[in-house]
Write a protein that holds these residues in place. Sequence first.
Motif, short mmCIF file in Angstrom:
data_model
loop_
_atom_site.label_atom_id
_atom_site.label_comp_id
_atom_site.label_asym_id
_atom_site.label_seq_id
_atom_site.Cartn_x
_atom_site.Cartn_y
_atom_site.Cartn_z
N PRO A 90 0.82 -1.23 0.00
CA PRO A 90 0.00 0.00 0.00
C PRO A 90 0.84 1.27 0.00
O PRO A 90 0.48 2.26 -0.64
CB PRO A 90 -0.81 -0.12 1.31
N LYS A 91 1.99 1.24 0.69
CA LYS A 91 2.85 2.43 0.75
C LYS A 91 3.48 2.72 -0.60
O LYS A 91 3.53 3.86 -1.07
CB LYS A 91 3.95 2.22 1.80
N ILE A 92 3.99 1.65 -1.25
CA ILE A 92 4.63 1.83 -2.55
C ILE A 92 3.61 2.24 -3.60
O ILE A 92 3.87 3.10 -4.46
CB ILE A 92 5.38 0.54 -2.95
N ALA A 93 2.41 1.65 -3.54
CA ALA A 93 1.34 2.01 -4.48
C ALA A 93 0.99 3.48 -4.33
O ALA A 93 0.83 4.22 -5.32
CB ALA A 93 0.11 1.14 -4.24
N GLN A 94 0.85 3.92 -3.10
CA GLN A 94 0.52 5.33 -2.85
C GLN A 94 1.62 6.26 -3.35
O GLN A 94 1.36 7.29 -3.97
CB GLN A 94 0.33 5.54 -1.35
N GLU A 95 2.87 5.88 -3.08
CA GLU A 95 4.01 6.70 -3.49
C GLU A 95 4.03 6.89 -5.00
O GLU A 95 4.36 7.97 -5.50
CB GLU A 95 5.29 6.01 -3.02
N GLN A 96 3.68 5.83 -5.74
CA GLN A 96 3.71 5.94 -7.20
C GLN A 96 2.45 6.57 -7.77
O GLN A 96 2.50 7.34 -8.73
CB GLN A 96 3.97 4.56 -7.81
N MET A 97 1.29 6.27 -7.17
CA MET A 97 0.03 6.79 -7.71
C MET A 97 -0.17 8.27 -7.39
O MET A 97 -0.98 8.93 -8.02
CB MET A 97 -1.15 5.98 -7.18
N ARG A 98 0.56 8.80 -6.41
CA ARG A 98 0.39 10.24 -6.12
C ARG A 98 0.87 11.11 -7.28
O ARG A 98 0.64 12.32 -7.29
CB ARG A 98 1.15 10.62 -4.84
N ASN A 99 1.57 10.52 -8.26
CA ASN A 99 2.03 11.31 -9.41
C ASN A 99 0.88 11.99 -10.15
O ASN A 99 1.09 12.94 -10.90
CB ASN A 99 2.84 10.44 -10.38
N PHE A 100 -0.36 11.51 -9.92
CA PHE A 100 -1.53 12.13 -10.57
C PHE A 100 -2.11 13.27 -9.73
O PHE A 100 -3.03 13.95 -10.18
CB PHE A 100 -2.61 11.07 -10.82
N ILE A 101 -1.60 13.47 -8.54
CA ILE A 101 -2.18 14.45 -7.62
C ILE A 101 -1.36 15.74 -7.63
O ILE A 101 -0.12 15.68 -7.64
CB ILE A 101 -2.27 13.84 -6.20
N PRO A 102 -2.00 16.91 -7.62
CA PRO A 102 -1.26 18.17 -7.61
C PRO A 102 -0.47 18.36 -6.31
O PRO A 102 -0.90 17.93 -5.23
CB PRO A 102 -2.36 19.23 -7.73
N VAL A 103 0.67 19.04 -6.40
CA VAL A 103 1.55 19.18 -5.24
C VAL A 103 1.01 20.17 -4.20
O VAL A 103 1.61 20.34 -3.15
CB VAL A 103 2.97 19.62 -5.66
N ILE A 104 -0.13 20.81 -4.46
CA ILE A 104 -0.71 21.74 -3.50
C ILE A 104 -1.15 21.04 -2.22
O ILE A 104 -1.37 21.69 -1.20
CB ILE A 104 -1.89 22.51 -4.14
N PHE A 105 -1.28 19.71 -2.25
CA PHE A 105 -1.68 18.98 -1.05
C PHE A 105 -0.66 19.19 0.08
O PHE A 105 0.53 19.24 -0.17
CB PHE A 105 -1.82 17.49 -1.35
N PRO A 106 -1.13 19.29 1.33
CA PRO A 106 -0.23 19.60 2.44
C PRO A 106 0.64 18.43 2.85
O PRO A 106 0.35 17.28 2.54
CB PRO A 106 -1.19 19.96 3.58
N SER A 107 1.71 18.74 3.54
CA SER A 107 2.56 17.71 4.11
C SER A 107 3.09 18.23 5.44
O SER A 107 2.86 19.38 5.79
CB SER A 107 3.72 17.37 3.16
#
Length: 348
Positions: A90-107
């Motif tokens: 799940p961690k690796i999937a999330q890390e790779q699939m976030r490429n579709f999400i804009p970087v405006i999301f907080p961290s």
Amino acid sequence: LAHPFYNSDQRSGRYCAKMFIEPDFPEIEKYVQKFWPELPAKKRAGVMRYIKKGVGFYHKNIDKATETAQEFIKSERPFANDKYAEMNAPKIAQEQMRNFIPVIFPSGFDFTINLTVLAAMYRAAWTPPMRFVTGQMVRETVKRFPELEFMFRKSDARGRDWAMDMPKSGSVKIKYKPSHKLIDIISEKEYIVPEEGKIHPVDLLHFDPEMMNNTGGEILTETEISVATMGQDQRHRTIRRGRPEFTGSFYLPPIGRKLKLEKDAKEMMADWMKISKNIPATLSMVLAPYGAMVKYRKSGSFNAINHEQAKRLCFCAQEEIYHAGRALRLEIEKKRGKKSKLLKIFEP
């Protein structure tokens, strides 16, 4: 992130699933409205539609991506047991699939700086959010130490925006590998191969007198990687970096390639470039998908690059940054031959 004089603790992209699964869209819209108040409501609504579309691609594919990650782990890491695969897929999937999400999301990000760096950050801040955050830091500092107010005059602040150059118009290229172009190697013959124990478990390279001359020699390259991996790349602050610019390409990681998401990637990039024509450049920059690729120059001493690659040429590192390190090794091997001492730098 590229500044060498502070210490930081950054939340990994592998450990923030909730913000993608249950995103706080109203809070993101408030953020856009606060820092770009000149944006009309209609355009702001368009920005939010674009952001939600990227999240939609993520939601639509994350379950299948997790299954695919498990398959990759089983084939690429034959000694990993089932529990390891279940925990890490799940961690690796999330890390790779976030490429579709804009970087405006907080961290989440903690860091420690000294007063001269705070003064420089306050004066140089080049986007509305940066001016706000450095202003908050200054207010908290001056509240505690009012005698320091002279360091933070508003008249000294930059006050004008800067943003990375947008991609030139044209068709979007999908890339499956990051790249490194070797530009120059300085003092190659003087490179001293570190003895075993100089890097692990404690890195002595920048402190050991026998290693001093490795700080004089350096390797200059140009890299093209995704925005997501640029964040990883900047954690090694003994490496110097030039100004990044968007290339117009999209990095599709192995899971996305296996799921044949090229069309979705091109659509996301096209939407971003279209919406960017009518909004402030500083907003456009943070609406880039994590998979949007950037290029910039890098320069590091032999000690600095040895330190970086010891961490990044590990198969447990983010997949793209592992391959970026391998790409540089292959460039050096091609130009300097298989017997080059420098290749010892690029061993996991």
